[in-house]
Design a protein around this motif. Sequence first.
Motif, PDB file in Angstrom:
ATOM      1  N   ASN A  96      65.377  72.092  31.413  1.00  0.00           N
ATOM      2  CA  ASN A  96      65.702  73.428  31.916  1.00  0.00           C
ATOM      3  C   ASN A  96      66.530  73.421  33.195  1.00  0.00           C
ATOM      4  N   TYR A  97      66.935  72.233  33.620  1.00  0.00           N
ATOM      5  CA  TYR A  97      67.698  72.118  34.870  1.00  0.00           C
ATOM      6  C   TYR A  97      68.854  71.142  34.673  1.00  0.00           C
ATOM      7  N   GLN A  98      69.775  71.513  33.818  1.00  0.00           N
ATOM      8  CA  GLN A  98      70.884  70.625  33.496  1.00  0.00           C
ATOM      9  C   GLN A  98      71.765  70.330  34.706  1.00  0.00           C
ATOM     10  N   ASP A  99      71.814  71.260  35.654  1.00  0.00           N
ATOM     11  CA  ASP A  99      72.621  71.036  36.861  1.00  0.00           C
ATOM     12  C   ASP A  99      72.040  69.932  37.736  1.00  0.00           C
ATOM     13  N   TYR A 100      70.774  69.538  37.486  1.00  0.00           N
ATOM     14  CA  TYR A 100      70.130  68.510  38.290  1.00  0.00           C
ATOM     15  C   TYR A 100      70.371  67.115  37.723  1.00  0.00           C
ATOM     16  N   HIS A 101      71.154  66.995  36.679  1.00  0.00           N
ATOM     17  CA  HIS A 101      71.365  65.722  35.985  1.00  0.00           C
ATOM     18  C   HIS A 101      71.733  64.628  36.986  1.00  0.00           C
ATOM     19  N   LYS A 150      57.266  76.151  42.539  1.00  0.00           N
ATOM     20  CA  LYS A 150      56.187  76.905  41.905  1.00  0.00           C
ATOM     21  C   LYS A 150      55.057  75.942  41.514  1.00  0.00           C
ATOM     22  N   LYS A 151      53.826  76.425  41.603  1.00  0.00           N
ATOM     23  CA  LYS A 151      52.687  75.585  41.250  1.00  0.00           C
ATOM     24  C   LYS A 151      52.479  75.637  39.740  1.00  0.00           C
ATOM     25  N   ASP A 152      53.306  74.896  39.034  1.00  0.00           N
ATOM     26  CA  ASP A 152      53.173  74.774  37.586  1.00  0.00           C
ATOM     27  C   ASP A 152      53.764  73.436  37.162  1.00  0.00           C
ATOM     28  N   ARG A 153      53.588  73.110  35.878  1.00  0.00           N
ATOM     29  CA  ARG A 153      54.017  71.806  35.384  1.00  0.00           C
ATOM     30  C   ARG A 153      55.523  71.739  35.128  1.00  0.00           C
ATOM     31  N   GLU A 154      56.222  72.832  35.346  1.00  0.00           N
ATOM     32  CA  GLU A 154      57.676  72.793  35.274  1.00  0.00           C
ATOM     33  C   GLU A 154      58.275  72.312  36.580  1.00  0.00           C
ATOM     34  N   HIS A 155      57.562  72.553  37.681  1.00  0.00           N
ATOM     35  CA  HIS A 155      58.082  72.224  39.004  1.00  0.00           C
ATOM     36  C   HIS A 155      57.356  71.062  39.667  1.00  0.00           C
ATOM     37  N   ILE A 156      56.156  70.750  39.220  1.00  0.00           N
ATOM     38  CA  ILE A 156      55.427  69.575  39.704  1.00  0.00           C
ATOM     39  C   ILE A 156      55.334  68.622  38.531  1.00  0.00           C
ATOM     40  N   ILE A 157      56.088  67.533  38.601  1.00  0.00           N
ATOM     41  CA  ILE A 157      56.309  66.690  37.430  1.00  0.00           C
ATOM     42  C   ILE A 157      56.064  65.214  37.743  1.00  0.00           C
ATOM     43  N   HIS A 202      57.400  61.159  37.195  1.00  0.00           N
ATOM     44  CA  HIS A 202      58.663  60.433  37.057  1.00  0.00           C
ATOM     45  C   HIS A 202      58.992  60.201  35.582  1.00  0.00           C
ATOM     46  N   ASP A 203      57.937  60.008  34.775  1.00  0.00           N
ATOM     47  CA  ASP A 203      58.143  59.751  33.354  1.00  0.00           C
ATOM     48  C   ASP A 203      58.707  60.949  32.600  1.00  0.00           C
ATOM     49  N   GLU A 204      58.576  62.134  33.152  1.00  0.00           N
ATOM     50  CA  GLU A 204      59.140  63.320  32.511  1.00  0.00           C
ATOM     51  C   GLU A 204      60.639  63.446  32.784  1.00  0.00           C
ATOM     52  N   TYR A 205      61.073  62.912  33.889  1.00  0.00           N
ATOM     53  CA  TYR A 205      62.490  62.967  34.272  1.00  0.00           C
ATOM     54  C   TYR A 205      63.266  61.773  33.720  1.00  0.00           C
ATOM     55  N   ALA A 206      62.624  60.627  33.663  1.00  0.00           N
ATOM     56  CA  ALA A 206      63.292  59.394  33.213  1.00  0.00           C
ATOM     57  C   ALA A 206      62.373  58.641  32.260  1.00  0.00           C
ATOM     58  N   PRO A 207      62.069  59.208  31.075  1.00  0.00           N
ATOM     59  CA  PRO A 207      61.068  58.609  30.180  1.00  0.00           C
ATOM     60  C   PRO A 207      61.433  57.231  29.643  1.00  0.00           C
ATOM     61  N   VAL A 208      62.708  56.928  29.564  1.00  0.00           N
ATOM     62  CA  VAL A 208      63.103  55.615  29.052  1.00  0.00           C
ATOM     63  C   VAL A 208      62.859  54.536  30.097  1.00  0.00           C
ATOM     64  N   ARG A 209      63.038  54.868  31.368  1.00  0.00           N
ATOM     65  CA  ARG A 209      62.923  53.880  32.442  1.00  0.00           C
ATOM     66  C   ARG A 209      61.540  53.803  33.074  1.00  0.00           C
ATOM     67  N   LYS A 210      60.833  54.942  33.112  1.00  0.00           N
ATOM     68  CA  LYS A 210      59.629  55.018  33.936  1.00  0.00           C
ATOM     69  C   LYS A 210      58.423  55.505  33.146  1.00  0.00           C
ATOM     70  N   SER A 211      57.253  55.037  33.560  1.00  0.00           N
ATOM     71  CA  SER A 211      56.009  55.457  32.912  1.00  0.00           C
ATOM     72  C   SER A 211      55.040  56.111  33.897  1.00  0.00           C
ATOM     73  N   ASP A 212      55.415  56.203  35.159  1.00  0.00           N
ATOM     74  CA  ASP A 212      54.500  56.739  36.157  1.00  0.00           C
ATOM     75  C   ASP A 212      54.587  58.266  36.263  1.00  0.00           C
ATOM     76  N   PRO A 213      53.498  58.937  36.612  1.00  0.00           N
ATOM     77  CA  PRO A 213      52.213  58.392  37.058  1.00  0.00           C
ATOM     78  C   PRO A 213      51.318  57.881  35.932  1.00  0.00           C
ATOM     79  N   GLY A 214      51.709  58.053  34.693  1.00  0.00           N
ATOM     80  CA  GLY A 214      51.050  57.371  33.595  1.00  0.00           C
ATOM     81  C   GLY A 214      49.885  58.110  32.959  1.00  0.00           C
ATOM     82  N   GLU A 215      49.381  57.496  31.888  1.00  0.00           N
ATOM     83  CA  GLU A 215      48.309  58.103  31.100  1.00  0.00           C
ATOM     84  C   GLU A 215      46.988  58.170  31.872  1.00  0.00           C
TER      85      GLU A 215
END
Length: 231
Positions: A132-137, A200-207, A209-222
Amino acid sequence: MPKTIYLLITFFILTGCSTSTVQKDTSIKESPPIVKSVDMESPETINLDIEEWLLPKRNSRVRAAPITHVMLHFTNNALRAPQDPYNIEEIYSLFEEYEVSAHYLIGREGEIYLLVPEERAAFHAGKGHLLNYQDYHYGLNDYSIGIELLAVGMKEEMLSIMPEDIYDSIKTEDIGYTDSQYEALNQLLEDILKRNPGIKKDREHIIGHDEYAPVRKSDPGELFDWEKLGF
């Protein structure tokens, strides 16, 4: 293990990004001592016990965008010291050596360290994108506050950065997160959100690293329990 490969693996333990894609400021070589009680008090802030241990300026740059996100990470020194993976001085040295950073680091007992002032962009996100934030690429560093927690993920998440025998030698109590860390993280987030209304206090704004770079990162992890943040 050849020295070159060893250093390469050590680098990927850090969750910060490669500084090759960001403009860095003129570096100031310094390794300051910890200074207790950072003054972050104002009518809009919570009185947190934060220890200031600022990284050199080359580990961050002037922020170029408004803050809209918080990104969570884990970090450790388990590859080099699996029996003592959370030595704060050694982890600070790794950040300094590889010129990566985060704004805050939370220790196993809930200690909070300030590594980079919020008005500067820390090098923690690296390459990635948000749907939802393509400008942040590739540019989330400018829009975010990075928080590292001293932790080790589950084996499947860690095998890309350390051999299985090293992971198996880590003490059980050093894997995952502590209640003290969740308590400190909740307090820190409350403070950050009060001072940064664009987050905002939601899962769209508090994320993670694995959500932003899933191929490279696994943190904070399962092993990270988002429900303990109210999500």
